[in-house]
Scaffold this motif. Structure first.
Motif, PDB file in Angstrom:
ATOM      1  N   SER A  33       0.921  -1.279  -0.093  1.00 18.20           N
ATOM      2  CA  SER A  33      -0.073  -0.098  -0.035  1.00 18.20           C
ATOM      3  C   SER A  33       0.790   1.224   0.037  1.00 18.20           C
ATOM      4  O   SER A  33       0.493   2.235  -0.631  1.00 18.20           O
ATOM      5  CB  SER A  33      -1.018  -0.013   1.191  1.00 18.20           C
ATOM      6  N   ASP A  34       1.712   1.111   0.735  1.00 21.05           N
ATOM      7  CA  ASP A  34       2.559   2.407   0.737  1.00 21.05           C
ATOM      8  C   ASP A  34       3.699   2.512  -0.613  1.00 21.05           C
ATOM      9  O   ASP A  34       3.554   3.998  -1.022  1.00 21.05           O
ATOM     10  CB  ASP A  34       3.961   2.399   1.847  1.00 21.05           C
ATOM     11  N   GLU A  35       3.903   1.546  -1.213  1.00 17.78           N
ATOM     12  CA  GLU A  35       4.605   1.655  -2.468  1.00 17.78           C
ATOM     13  C   GLU A  35       3.484   2.201  -3.607  1.00 17.78           C
ATOM     14  O   GLU A  35       3.766   2.975  -4.393  1.00 17.78           O
ATOM     15  CB  GLU A  35       5.203   0.246  -2.989  1.00 17.78           C
ATOM     16  N   LYS A  36       2.274   1.738  -3.587  1.00 17.83           N
ATOM     17  CA  LYS A  36       1.373   2.349  -4.424  1.00 17.83           C
ATOM     18  C   LYS A  36       0.795   3.561  -4.072  1.00 17.83           C
ATOM     19  O   LYS A  36       0.945   4.389  -4.971  1.00 17.83           O
ATOM     20  CB  LYS A  36      -0.049   1.517  -4.146  1.00 17.83           C
ATOM     21  N   ALA A  37       0.800   3.983  -2.920  1.00 19.39           N
ATOM     22  CA  ALA A  37       0.853   5.628  -2.591  1.00 19.39           C
ATOM     23  C   ALA A  37       1.776   6.431  -3.043  1.00 19.39           C
ATOM     24  O   ALA A  37       1.329   7.583  -3.421  1.00 19.39           O
ATOM     25  CB  ALA A  37       0.473   5.633  -0.972  1.00 19.39           C
ATOM     26  N   LEU A  38       3.046   6.018  -2.851  1.00 17.93           N
ATOM     27  CA  LEU A  38       3.826   6.817  -3.359  1.00 17.93           C
ATOM     28  C   LEU A  38       4.288   6.698  -4.621  1.00 17.93           C
ATOM     29  O   LEU A  38       4.733   8.003  -5.215  1.00 17.93           O
ATOM     30  CB  LEU A  38       5.309   6.602  -2.634  1.00 17.93           C
ATOM     31  N   SER A  39       3.664   6.034  -5.229  1.00 25.26           N
ATOM     32  CA  SER A  39       3.864   6.046  -6.789  1.00 25.26           C
ATOM     33  C   SER A  39       2.828   7.110  -7.622  1.00 25.26           C
ATOM     34  O   SER A  39       3.243   7.772  -8.607  1.00 25.26           O
ATOM     35  CB  SER A  39       3.465   4.593  -7.568  1.00 25.26           C
ATOM     36  N   TYR A  40       1.862   7.711  -6.924  1.00 25.88           N
ATOM     37  CA  TYR A  40       1.112   8.709  -7.237  1.00 25.88           C
ATOM     38  C   TYR A  40       1.633   9.833  -6.933  1.00 25.88           C
ATOM     39  O   TYR A  40       1.231  11.112  -7.749  1.00 25.88           O
ATOM     40  CB  TYR A  40      -0.098   8.685  -6.436  1.00 25.88           C
ATOM     41  N   PHE A  41       3.260  10.111  -6.486  1.00 27.94           N
ATOM     42  CA  PHE A  41       3.580  11.288  -6.309  1.00 27.94           C
ATOM     43  C   PHE A  41       4.950  11.256  -6.938  1.00 27.94           C
ATOM     44  O   PHE A  41       5.831  12.019  -6.488  1.00 27.94           O
ATOM     45  CB  PHE A  41       3.649  11.693  -4.821  1.00 27.94           C
ATOM     46  N   ARG A  42       5.018  10.296  -7.590  1.00 28.29           N
ATOM     47  CA  ARG A  42       6.363   9.961  -8.370  1.00 28.29           C
ATOM     48  C   ARG A  42       7.515   9.793  -7.381  1.00 28.29           C
ATOM     49  O   ARG A  42       8.758  10.311  -7.634  1.00 28.29           O
ATOM     50  CB  ARG A  42       6.762  11.128  -9.148  1.00 28.29           C
ATOM     51  N   LYS A  43       7.185   8.963  -6.257  1.00 30.61           N
ATOM     52  CA  LYS A  43       8.204   8.676  -5.364  1.00 30.61           C
ATOM     53  C   LYS A  43       8.885   9.927  -4.540  1.00 30.61           C
ATOM     54  O   LYS A  43       9.738   9.847  -4.000  1.00 30.61           O
ATOM     55  CB  LYS A  43       9.241   7.769  -5.781  1.00 30.61           C
ATOM     56  N   GLN A  44       8.400  11.160  -4.826  1.00 30.35           N
ATOM     57  CA  GLN A  44       8.765  12.361  -4.074  1.00 30.35           C
ATOM     58  C   GLN A  44       8.260  12.701  -2.824  1.00 30.35           C
ATOM     59  O   GLN A  44       8.663  13.377  -2.129  1.00 30.35           O
ATOM     60  CB  GLN A  44       8.592  13.691  -5.107  1.00 30.35           C
ATOM     61  N   GLY A  45       6.890  12.028  -2.652  1.00 35.05           N
ATOM     62  CA  GLY A  45       6.512  12.120  -1.258  1.00 35.05           C
ATOM     63  C   GLY A  45       7.235  11.293  -0.262  1.00 35.05           C
ATOM     64  O   GLY A  45       8.196  10.666  -0.362  1.00 35.05           O
ATOM     65  N   GLU A  46       6.842  11.603   0.877  1.00 41.29           N
ATOM     66  CA  GLU A  46       7.149  10.486   2.036  1.00 41.29           C
ATOM     67  C   GLU A  46       6.244  10.065   2.978  1.00 41.29           C
ATOM     68  O   GLU A  46       5.189  10.667   3.155  1.00 41.29           O
ATOM     69  CB  GLU A  46       8.143  11.145   2.844  1.00 41.29           C
ATOM     70  N   ILE A  47       6.393   8.926   3.641  1.00 40.00           N
ATOM     71  CA  ILE A  47       5.525   8.404   4.580  1.00 40.00           C
ATOM     72  C   ILE A  47       5.563   8.996   5.716  1.00 40.00           C
ATOM     73  O   ILE A  47       6.801   9.104   6.458  1.00 40.00           O
ATOM     74  CB  ILE A  47       5.638   7.011   4.539  1.00 40.00           C
ATOM     75  N   PHE A  48       4.596   9.777   6.330  1.00 38.81           N
ATOM     76  CA  PHE A  48       4.654  10.328   7.606  1.00 38.81           C
ATOM     77  C   PHE A  48       4.185   9.721   8.749  1.00 38.81           C
ATOM     78  O   PHE A  48       4.080  10.090   9.902  1.00 38.81           O
ATOM     79  CB  PHE A  48       4.246  11.664   7.602  1.00 38.81           C
ATOM     80  N   HIS A  49       3.431   8.644   8.449  1.00 34.87           N
ATOM     81  CA  HIS A  49       2.915   7.818   9.559  1.00 34.87           C
ATOM     82  C   HIS A  49       2.560   6.329   9.095  1.00 34.87           C
ATOM     83  O   HIS A  49       2.688   6.354   7.972  1.00 34.87           O
ATOM     84  CB  HIS A  49       1.243   8.131   9.802  1.00 34.87           C
ATOM     85  N   VAL A  50       2.859   5.284   9.997  1.00 38.64           N
ATOM     86  CA  VAL A  50       2.744   3.961   9.734  1.00 38.64           C
ATOM     87  C   VAL A  50       1.395   3.612   9.102  1.00 38.64           C
ATOM     88  O   VAL A  50       0.381   3.908   9.492  1.00 38.64           O
ATOM     89  CB  VAL A  50       3.059   3.340  10.777  1.00 38.64           C
ATOM     90  N   ALA A  51       1.597   2.728   7.938  1.00 42.57           N
ATOM     91  CA  ALA A  51       0.057   2.157   7.520  1.00 42.57           C
ATOM     92  C   ALA A  51      -0.803   1.500   8.570  1.00 42.57           C
ATOM     93  O   ALA A  51      -0.060   0.890   9.423  1.00 42.57           O
ATOM     94  CB  ALA A  51       0.511   1.649   5.951  1.00 42.57           C
TER      95      ALA A  51
END
Length: 98
Positions: A33-51
């Motif tokens: 899920s984290d990988e899919k979520a970051l793919s929408y931001f071209r890997k430029q976003g960052e995870i700020f909370h645990v899924a």
């Protein structure tokens, strides 16, 4: 005596059917899920909370997972369905703080 053959057959069928089903662990579902979520931001976003795994759908064995991404000064919640093969499918996106 009549129940012995039935019990004997069921003792072999039940363990085999449970092991044959693919399973995606919660840890792998969160990573997908984290990988899919970051793919929408071209890997430029960052995870700020645990899924988080929100639901487990019993008939389909899919898991509904929420990932939390920060992109610039905006915070997003990305919801996905992760199937037993650990493939994430996008459901919806919400922006936090609006």
């Amino acid at each position: 005596m009549r129940l012995l053959p039935v019990f004997f057959c069921l003792s072999f069928v039940l363990p085999i059917s449970a092991e044959a089903l693919p399973v995606c662990s919660d840890r792998d579902a969160k990573a997908a899920s984290d990988e899919k979520a970051l793919s929408y931001f071209r890997k430029q976003g960052e995870i700020f909370h645990v899924a988080r795994v929100l639901k487990k759908h019993h008939p389909s064995r899919d898991k509904e997972v929420a990932s939390y991404v920060r992109f610039g000064d905006k915070y997003y919640s990305i919801f996905t369905l992760v199937n037993p093969d650990c493939r994430a499918r996008f459901i919806k996106r919400t922006r936090q703080g609006d």
